[in-house]
Design an enzyme around this catalytic site. Sequence first.
Site, PDB file in Angstrom:
ATOM      1  N   GLU A 194     -42.094   5.750   9.820  1.00  0.00           N
ATOM      2  CA  GLU A 194     -42.538   6.850   9.471  1.00  0.00           C
ATOM      3  C   GLU A 194     -44.165   6.710   9.275  1.00  0.00           C
ATOM      4  O   GLU A 194     -44.394   5.252   8.558  1.00  0.00           O
ATOM      5  CB  GLU A 194     -42.213   7.464   8.071  1.00  0.00           C
ATOM      6  CG  GLU A 194     -42.797   8.614   7.350  1.00  0.00           C
ATOM      7  CD  GLU A 194     -42.138   9.333   6.284  1.00  0.00           C
ATOM      8  OE1 GLU A 194     -41.033   8.863   6.037  1.00  0.00           O
ATOM      9  OE2 GLU A 194     -42.628  10.416   5.776  1.00  0.00           O
ATOM     10  N   ASN A 201     -41.193  12.998   5.660  1.00  0.00           N
ATOM     11  CA  ASN A 201     -42.074  13.887   5.042  1.00  0.00           C
ATOM     12  C   ASN A 201     -43.110  14.116   5.941  1.00  0.00           C
ATOM     13  O   ASN A 201     -43.836  15.276   5.913  1.00  0.00           O
ATOM     14  CB  ASN A 201     -42.232  13.397   3.530  1.00  0.00           C
ATOM     15  CG  ASN A 201     -41.066  13.672   2.583  1.00  0.00           C
ATOM     16  OD1 ASN A 201     -39.997  14.056   2.943  1.00  0.00           O
ATOM     17  ND2 ASN A 201     -41.248  13.176   1.633  1.00  0.00           N
ATOM     18  N   ASN A 205     -37.439  17.973   9.264  1.00  0.00           N
ATOM     19  CA  ASN A 205     -37.011  17.027   8.199  1.00  0.00           C
ATOM     20  C   ASN A 205     -36.959  17.455   6.640  1.00  0.00           C
ATOM     21  O   ASN A 205     -37.948  18.183   6.233  1.00  0.00           O
ATOM     22  CB  ASN A 205     -38.105  15.822   8.239  1.00  0.00           C
ATOM     23  CG  ASN A 205     -37.478  14.649   6.957  1.00  0.00           C
ATOM     24  OD1 ASN A 205     -36.732  14.186   7.148  1.00  0.00           O
ATOM     25  ND2 ASN A 205     -38.361  14.667   6.052  1.00  0.00           N
ATOM     26  N   GLU A 206     -35.881  17.257   6.144  1.00  0.00           N
ATOM     27  CA  GLU A 206     -35.341  17.680   4.623  1.00  0.00           C
ATOM     28  C   GLU A 206     -36.152  19.150   4.454  1.00  0.00           C
ATOM     29  O   GLU A 206     -36.836  19.064   3.218  1.00  0.00           O
ATOM     30  CB  GLU A 206     -35.743  16.752   3.538  1.00  0.00           C
ATOM     31  CG  GLU A 206     -35.348  15.510   3.662  1.00  0.00           C
ATOM     32  CD  GLU A 206     -35.580  14.145   2.868  1.00  0.00           C
ATOM     33  OE1 GLU A 206     -36.352  14.310   2.082  1.00  0.00           O
ATOM     34  OE2 GLU A 206     -34.641  13.365   2.664  1.00  0.00           O
ATOM     35  N   TYR A 217     -30.097   7.780  -0.316  1.00  0.00           N
ATOM     36  CA  TYR A 217     -30.719   6.744  -1.058  1.00  0.00           C
ATOM     37  C   TYR A 217     -30.207   6.707  -2.360  1.00  0.00           C
ATOM     38  O   TYR A 217     -29.537   7.219  -3.279  1.00  0.00           O
ATOM     39  CB  TYR A 217     -32.074   7.179  -1.496  1.00  0.00           C
ATOM     40  CG  TYR A 217     -33.193   7.276  -0.061  1.00  0.00           C
ATOM     41  CD1 TYR A 217     -33.640   6.246   0.666  1.00  0.00           C
ATOM     42  CD2 TYR A 217     -33.387   8.850   0.281  1.00  0.00           C
ATOM     43  CE1 TYR A 217     -34.322   6.414   1.635  1.00  0.00           C
ATOM     44  CE2 TYR A 217     -34.095   8.641   1.488  1.00  0.00           C
ATOM     45  CZ  TYR A 217     -34.853   7.606   2.161  1.00  0.00           C
ATOM     46  OH  TYR A 217     -35.518   7.563   3.340  1.00  0.00           O
ATOM     47  N   GLU A 249     -31.492   8.650   7.481  1.00  0.00           N
ATOM     48  CA  GLU A 249     -32.114   8.067   6.540  1.00  0.00           C
ATOM     49  C   GLU A 249     -31.354   7.341   5.447  1.00  0.00           C
ATOM     50  O   GLU A 249     -30.593   8.021   4.892  1.00  0.00           O
ATOM     51  CB  GLU A 249     -33.241   8.928   5.671  1.00  0.00           C
ATOM     52  CG  GLU A 249     -34.275   9.270   6.477  1.00  0.00           C
ATOM     53  CD  GLU A 249     -35.583  10.061   5.753  1.00  0.00           C
ATOM     54  OE1 GLU A 249     -35.724   9.746   4.453  1.00  0.00           O
ATOM     55  OE2 GLU A 249     -36.175  10.902   6.299  1.00  0.00           O
ATOM     56  N   GLN A 261     -36.610   2.229   5.523  1.00  0.00           N
ATOM     57  CA  GLN A 261     -37.250   2.260   6.725  1.00  0.00           C
ATOM     58  C   GLN A 261     -37.631   0.722   7.482  1.00  0.00           C
ATOM     59  O   GLN A 261     -36.897  -0.285   6.692  1.00  0.00           O
ATOM     60  CB  GLN A 261     -38.557   2.853   6.576  1.00  0.00           C
ATOM     61  CG  GLN A 261     -38.614   4.121   6.248  1.00  0.00           C
ATOM     62  CD  GLN A 261     -39.970   4.972   6.313  1.00  0.00           C
ATOM     63  OE1 GLN A 261     -40.863   4.629   6.998  1.00  0.00           O
ATOM     64  NE2 GLN A 261     -40.097   6.065   5.635  1.00  0.00           N
TER      65      GLN A 261
HETATM   66  O1  AHR Z   1     -38.178   7.572   3.737  1.00  0.00           O
HETATM   67  C1  AHR Z   1     -38.996   8.035   2.586  1.00  0.00           C
HETATM   68  C2  AHR Z   1     -39.117   9.637   2.515  1.00  0.00           C
HETATM   69  O2  AHR Z   1     -37.635   9.886   2.060  1.00  0.00           O
HETATM   70  C3  AHR Z   1     -38.850  10.230   3.756  1.00  0.00           C
HETATM   71  O3  AHR Z   1     -40.298  10.736   4.042  1.00  0.00           O
HETATM   72  C4  AHR Z   1     -38.199  11.417   3.613  1.00  0.00           C
HETATM   73  O4  AHR Z   1     -37.651  12.034   4.604  1.00  0.00           O
HETATM   74  C5  AHR Z   1     -37.157  11.069   2.471  1.00  0.00           C
HETATM   75  O5  AHR Z   1     -37.497  12.013   1.288  1.00  0.00           O
HETATM   76  O1  AHR Z   2     -40.014  13.719  -4.722  1.00  0.00           O
HETATM   77  C1  AHR Z   2     -39.903  12.833  -3.802  1.00  0.00           C
HETATM   78  C2  AHR Z   2     -38.693  13.320  -2.981  1.00  0.00           C
HETATM   79  O2  AHR Z   2     -37.426  13.260  -3.824  1.00  0.00           O
HETATM   80  C3  AHR Z   2     -38.049  12.370  -1.760  1.00  0.00           C
HETATM   81  O3  AHR Z   2     -38.635  12.302  -0.735  1.00  0.00           O
HETATM   82  C4  AHR Z   2     -36.775  13.112  -1.424  1.00  0.00           C
HETATM   83  O4  AHR Z   2     -35.837  12.192  -0.988  1.00  0.00           O
HETATM   84  C5  AHR Z   2     -36.193  12.964  -3.300  1.00  0.00           C
HETATM   85  O5  AHR Z   2     -35.115  13.717  -3.292  1.00  0.00           O
END
Ligand code: AHR
Ligand code: AHR
Length: 480
Positions: free
Chosen positions: A26, A71, A171-172, A237, A278, A323
């Site tokens: 990214e 993001n 994305n998200e 994550y 991710e 990443q």
């Molecule tokens: O990988 C970091 C961030 O985590 C990415 O930009 C986003 O998609 C996620 O929230």
């Molecule tokens: O505030 C950051 C965001 O919160 C991250 O990009 C996302 O993965 C998380 O939930």
Amino acid sequence: MTFSIHVNPKKILKQVSKYIYGHFTEHLGRCVYGGLYEEDSPLSDERGFRKDVLSAIKKIRVPVLRWPGGNFVSNYHWQDGIGPKDQRPARFDLAWQQEESNRFGTDEFIEYCREIGAEPYICLNMGTGNLDEALHWLEYCNGNGNTYFAKLRRNYGHPEPYHVKFWGIGNEMYGEWQVGHMTAEEYAKNAREYVKWMKVFDPSIETVVIGCDDADWNVKILKATGDITDYISYHFYTGSEDYYETVSTVYLLKERLIGVKKLIDMVCKRNVKIVLDEWNVWHRVMDNKLEEPYTLKDGIFACGVLILLQKMSDIVPIANLAQLVNALGAIHTEKNGLYLTPVYKAFELIVNHSGEKLVETNIETERYDIDGKMFFNKTPFSLSEVPYIDGAATISQDGKKLYISTVNYKKEELMINVRIEGMGKKIGTLYVLTGPDVNAQNTLAKPNVVDITSRSINVDTEFKLKLDASSCTTLEIQLE
Ligand code: AHR
Ligand code: AHR
Ligand code: AHR
Ligand code: AHR
Ligand code: AHR
């Protein structure tokens, strides 16, 4: 309690999708600029690609590379990143609050993918972007006619279409942190239009709509797109300072993926698959560079995930570590060199010592229950019956080589019983990834604290194998 692994090489279960070993880059912190791309560095080639980074990436044979966000993409206009570099506009990226020079854009990304042999996976801007812009990006990449953007690509020196196969539909978009974030209803409606019209332009593409932990969101998105999309995404994550809290969540991830799969089966008539585009450990840094310092703990988690994905790749055929460089990076660069983190080492071990076909394996192990907290926002979780060891056995496409990967999550050395049907006496090679303790890290000064070592061992139909504390071991045996 006995720990054992029982492998039947004659019983082939399924093909392992090669795309589970994918990565994500990214425009975030020093992932692209100062990571894989650094103009005017003595370590870079004439294209600005860091040669040391390229050779590290080639060693883990990246099959698919997701780009440019994350993001970031939700306020990225791809047309800023094509044409003569000095004429490209610089922009302010709202997602990570840094200036984007646009000197690395679509053509550079495709060039990079070709160089490392990865299939490109482009994620679209559904924040400040729109369908028109997405269709033009697709035309620029894959168009072969006489239309404006196909011609523009040719004018910029790329006569052949790029045939970008994987397209992420935003994305998200469910998250407040995403530029232009949407309700499930808004996203569902938009995503359907994107998938539909992009496939009219190029029916050979495969699309990934956005999924998440919210079942209500997933159901709405699957209802709206399940008849036309190939995949739904999922992000994961995890991690904390605590070792078992981190490694146990391999099985939380498993539960979550099974949960998404159940919704797919409930809602869709087609076999929509999951893209885990991710995943990583992320609990220490939340600045806008995300240079998480990875330890052996995180490398062991990554081994567990890769072994899990080998077994689940019929459901989750594509995954991307978040990443590849610097930002949550498997590889860490400095101006004058780089080092490989334990997470990179997990890929080095598993990618280079696994076959293409999964064979039947049974594991006997002691298990534990755990209540913990994960991710940088300390989300609570609870798991029962978490295994202390896990593993997968694979064979090469030609059936000549057997690989048995075993992860020992326990912080103690273990002796396990191995049984391999029909094996007999042979000499195998053992590759072991471990380090002095679970908090061990690699640095530029000491790059091999956590590392892979190898040695020959005698194997038989039944034998005992010692697993180092907090280690992942791959046993490679030539069958004929
Ligand atoms: O990988 C970091 C961030 O985590 C990415 O930009 C986003 O998609 C996620 O929230
Ligand atoms: O505030 C950051 C965001 O919160 C991250 O990009 C996302 O993965 C998380 O939930
Ligand atoms: O093997 C990865 C993907 O799985 C293929 O690209 C797709 O056709 C299948 O669903
Ligand atoms: O060189 C073949 C190309 O490689 C294909 O067009 C593309 O799909 C892959 O990345
Ligand atoms: O430029 C024409 C388009 O290019 C076709 O519709 C698409 O399939 C091809 O890749």
